[in-house]
Design an enzyme around this catalytic site. Structure first.
Site, PDB file in Angstrom:
ATOM      1  N   SER A   1       0.836  -1.193   0.000  1.00 48.97           N
ATOM      2  CA  SER A   1       0.000   0.000   0.000  1.00 48.97           C
ATOM      3  C   SER A   1       0.873   1.245   0.000  1.00 48.97           C
ATOM      4  O   SER A   1       2.100   1.151  -0.089  1.00 48.97           O
ATOM      5  CB  SER A   1      -0.929  -0.004   1.225  1.00 48.97           C
ATOM      6  OG  SER A   1      -1.921   0.989   1.123  1.00 48.97           O
ATOM      7  N   ASN A   2       0.264   2.396   0.062  1.00 49.53           N
ATOM      8  CA  ASN A   2       0.962   3.674   0.191  1.00 49.53           C
ATOM      9  C   ASN A   2       0.508   4.330   1.487  1.00 49.53           C
ATOM     10  O   ASN A   2      -0.639   4.130   1.903  1.00 49.53           O
ATOM     11  CB  ASN A   2       0.560   4.626  -0.943  1.00 49.53           C
ATOM     12  CG  ASN A   2       1.286   4.336  -2.228  1.00 49.53           C
ATOM     13  OD1 ASN A   2       2.472   4.069  -2.228  1.00 49.53           O
ATOM     14  ND2 ASN A   2       0.556   4.379  -3.323  1.00 49.53           N
ATOM     15  N   GLY A   3       1.368   5.153   2.063  1.00 49.25           N
ATOM     16  CA  GLY A   3       0.939   5.961   3.198  1.00 49.25           C
ATOM     17  C   GLY A   3       0.039   7.075   2.698  1.00 49.25           C
ATOM     18  O   GLY A   3       0.460   7.889   1.883  1.00 49.25           O
TER      19      GLY A   3
END
Ligand code: C5P
Length: 221
Positions: A22-24
């Site tokens: 995922s991404n922050g």
């Protein structure tokens, strides 16, 4: 009333039933954009990845997990949208295969095959018709502000956007933002470092202005 579609939050790309890439991204800017749209009397539809922040009351929310789900939901909502604000932090890749269950941890290293995800906002912009499509670009200012703006502008051209919001500092999870609006006609508008809600209000107003300016052209086409 303008119909505004907002993509927001991260996507999750599951390797198996438990692990994911995922991404922050807190989704705060996307929620602030929806709140600003509603406060100005517009309709807001959010295609929203997994986030902790609650979307504003009054927004129509399509909850999604993966980039492919976000793409499908955004394409559906695009049919009735006038303005698109793509604030999502879409994962660039997804695992080539998703495994069932939670395979046990094995000793040593392993190789994971990733395949690229589609560029959602570029796909929408390619068939935008009379719509206004805006994207976001998180750019480091390490090489200077003009270089950050140049990188944002490269994305504006490559993705076929009307406006790119260049985010000048790592605003993930913060209440503040510092951005430059880069318009396709060559104008740059630097906003002060300020609360995300104030930044969001200006972004919504700028995108709606563009849509209103484009309307006669679209009607003639
Ligand atoms: O290329 P980059 O990821 O920096 O571009 C960011 C912009 O493109 C954001 O507006 C983001 O929502 C959008 N994007 C997208 N689909 C992707 C990657 C980025 O819509 N797969």
């Amino acid at each position: 009333m303008v119909s505004i579609l907002i993509t927001a939050g991260p996507t999750r790309e599951y390797l198996d039933d438990v692990r994911y890439l995922s991404n922050g991204s807190s989704g705060r800017m996307g929620c602030a954009l929806a709140a600003a749209a509603l406060a100005s009397g517009h309709a807001a539809t959010m295609v929203l990845g997994p986030v902790d922040v609650p979307p504003p009351d009054g927004a129509e929310v399509r909850a999604v997990v993966s980039a492919l789900e976000m793409q499908a939901a955004a394409e559906r909502a695009f049919a009735t949208a006038d303005v698109v604000l793509a604030a999502a932090a879409v994962a660039d890749w997804r695992p080539a295969q998703r495994q069932q269950g939670k395979p046990a941890r094995a000793a040593g290293s392993w190789q994971l095959e990733l395949v690229p995800n589609p560029d959602i906002v570029a796909g929408l912009a390619a068939r935008k018709g009379g719509r206004v499509v805006a994207g976001f670009a998180l750019e480091s200012t390490a090489a200077g502000l003009p270089a950050a703006i140049a990188r944002g502008r490269e994305k504006l051209v490559r993705k076929g956007l009307d406006l790119v919001v260049v985010n000048l500092h790592d605003a993930i999870g913060s209440d503040d933002s510092e951005v430059v609006l880069c318009f396709a006609d060559g104008r740059d508008e630097a906003l002060p470092r300020q609360d995300k809600s104030a930044t969001a209000a200006r972004i919504v107003a700028a995108a709606v202005d563009l849509w209103q300016q484009q309307r006669p052209k679209a009607a003639d086409a």
